[in-house]
Design a protein around this motif. Structure first.
Motif, PDB file in Angstrom:
ATOM      1  N   GLU A  74       0.818  -1.206   0.000  1.00  0.00           N
ATOM      2  CA  GLU A  74       0.000   0.000   0.000  1.00  0.00           C
ATOM      3  C   GLU A  74       0.856   1.261   0.000  1.00  0.00           C
ATOM      4  O   GLU A  74       0.446   2.293  -0.528  1.00  0.00           O
ATOM      5  N   ALA A  75       2.044   1.195   0.557  1.00  0.00           N
ATOM      6  CA  ALA A  75       2.937   2.356   0.599  1.00  0.00           C
ATOM      7  C   ALA A  75       3.660   2.564  -0.730  1.00  0.00           C
ATOM      8  O   ALA A  75       4.073   3.684  -1.045  1.00  0.00           O
ATOM      9  N   GLU A  76       3.770   1.513  -1.509  1.00  0.00           N
ATOM     10  CA  GLU A  76       4.543   1.574  -2.755  1.00  0.00           C
ATOM     11  C   GLU A  76       4.042   2.640  -3.726  1.00  0.00           C
ATOM     12  O   GLU A  76       4.853   3.406  -4.268  1.00  0.00           O
ATOM     13  N   PRO A  77       2.745   2.732  -4.001  1.00  0.00           N
ATOM     14  CA  PRO A  77       2.297   3.780  -4.938  1.00  0.00           C
ATOM     15  C   PRO A  77       2.638   5.189  -4.453  1.00  0.00           C
ATOM     16  O   PRO A  77       2.989   6.054  -5.260  1.00  0.00           O
ATOM     17  N   ALA A  78       2.566   5.422  -3.158  1.00  0.00           N
ATOM     18  CA  ALA A  78       2.908   6.742  -2.630  1.00  0.00           C
ATOM     19  C   ALA A  78       4.383   7.044  -2.858  1.00  0.00           C
ATOM     20  O   ALA A  78       4.749   8.184  -3.179  1.00  0.00           O
ATOM     21  N   ILE A  79       5.208   6.042  -2.704  1.00  0.00           N
ATOM     22  CA  ILE A  79       6.649   6.225  -2.929  1.00  0.00           C
ATOM     23  C   ILE A  79       6.904   6.559  -4.400  1.00  0.00           C
ATOM     24  O   ILE A  79       7.658   7.482  -4.719  1.00  0.00           O
ATOM     25  N   HIS A  80       6.255   5.829  -5.297  1.00  0.00           N
ATOM     26  CA  HIS A  80       6.429   6.086  -6.733  1.00  0.00           C
ATOM     27  C   HIS A  80       5.880   7.455  -7.116  1.00  0.00           C
ATOM     28  O   HIS A  80       6.476   8.172  -7.927  1.00  0.00           O
ATOM     29  N   ARG A  81       4.753   7.836  -6.535  1.00  0.00           N
ATOM     30  CA  ARG A  81       4.159   9.141  -6.817  1.00  0.00           C
ATOM     31  C   ARG A  81       5.119  10.252  -6.383  1.00  0.00           C
ATOM     32  O   ARG A  81       5.359  11.208  -7.123  1.00  0.00           O
ATOM     33  N   ARG A  82       5.717  10.106  -5.194  1.00  0.00           N
ATOM     34  CA  ARG A  82       6.650  11.125  -4.692  1.00  0.00           C
ATOM     35  C   ARG A  82       7.906  11.181  -5.563  1.00  0.00           C
ATOM     36  O   ARG A  82       8.407  12.275  -5.861  1.00  0.00           O
ATOM     37  N   ALA A  83       8.392  10.019  -5.988  1.00  0.00           N
ATOM     38  CA  ALA A  83       9.573   9.994  -6.870  1.00  0.00           C
ATOM     39  C   ALA A  83       9.265  10.698  -8.185  1.00  0.00           C
ATOM     40  O   ALA A  83      10.090  11.452  -8.705  1.00  0.00           O
ATOM     41  N   SER A  84       8.072  10.479  -8.729  1.00  0.00           N
ATOM     42  CA  SER A  84       7.679  11.137  -9.975  1.00  0.00           C
ATOM     43  C   SER A  84       7.621  12.648  -9.786  1.00  0.00           C
ATOM     44  O   SER A  84       8.037  13.413 -10.666  1.00  0.00           O
ATOM     45  N   GLU A  85       7.094  13.087  -8.655  1.00  0.00           N
ATOM     46  CA  GLU A  85       7.040  14.522  -8.369  1.00  0.00           C
ATOM     47  C   GLU A  85       8.440  15.113  -8.315  1.00  0.00           C
ATOM     48  O   GLU A  85       8.693  16.183  -8.875  1.00  0.00           O
ATOM     49  N   LEU A  86       9.344  14.410  -7.644  1.00  0.00           N
ATOM     50  CA  LEU A  86      10.711  14.911  -7.528  1.00  0.00           C
ATOM     51  C   LEU A  86      11.422  14.925  -8.873  1.00  0.00           C
ATOM     52  O   LEU A  86      12.144  15.867  -9.192  1.00  0.00           O
ATOM     53  N   LEU A  87      11.211  13.905  -9.676  1.00  0.00           N
ATOM     54  CA  LEU A  87      11.858  13.853 -10.991  1.00  0.00           C
ATOM     55  C   LEU A  87      11.274  14.894 -11.932  1.00  0.00           C
ATOM     56  O   LEU A  87      11.969  15.385 -12.827  1.00  0.00           O
ATOM     57  N   GLY A  88      10.037  15.251 -11.737  1.00  0.00           N
ATOM     58  CA  GLY A  88       9.417  16.280 -12.567  1.00  0.00           C
ATOM     59  C   GLY A  88       9.961  17.662 -12.274  1.00  0.00           C
ATOM     60  O   GLY A  88       9.826  18.570 -13.080  1.00  0.00           O
TER      61      GLY A  88
END
Length: 101
Positions: A74-88
């Protein structure tokens, strides 16, 4: 080892003392553990031996592992979402210089 740090062998010996007729309070006092702990061990032992309803120790262990895995998934999507925000938000270096790593 058990959840609270007492070795399984110690638990078994405590339960054997109680089953042999020693009082729970006396065993608890002699071994410096709480009576509630002994009662909980005795209740779980009865469940493990199918003398009482409830989840066995093995089932509890399996359930805890499954819950831990679910929490991680359940935490995995939040981690990926945050990584995408940072990479953007990556800013290119000024003047065409290369970023040092």
């Amino acid at each position: 080892m058990g959840r609270r740090g007492y070795p399984d062998q110690f638990r078994r010996e405590v339960l054997d003392l109680v089953q042999a007729g020693r009082g729970v309070a006396a065993v608890a006092r002699d071994l410096d553990i709480s009576t509630e702990t002994i009662y909980a061990w005795r209740r779980q032992d009865r469940i493990d031996r199918s003398l009482a309803p409830g989840l066995t120790s093995a089932e509890k262990t399996e359930l805890a592992a499954a819950n831990k895995r679910i929490a991680a998934l359940e935490a995995e999507p939040a981690i990926h979402r945050r990584a995408s925000e940072l990479l953007g938000k990556v800013v290119t270096p000024k003047d065409g210089s290369k970023r040092s790593l």
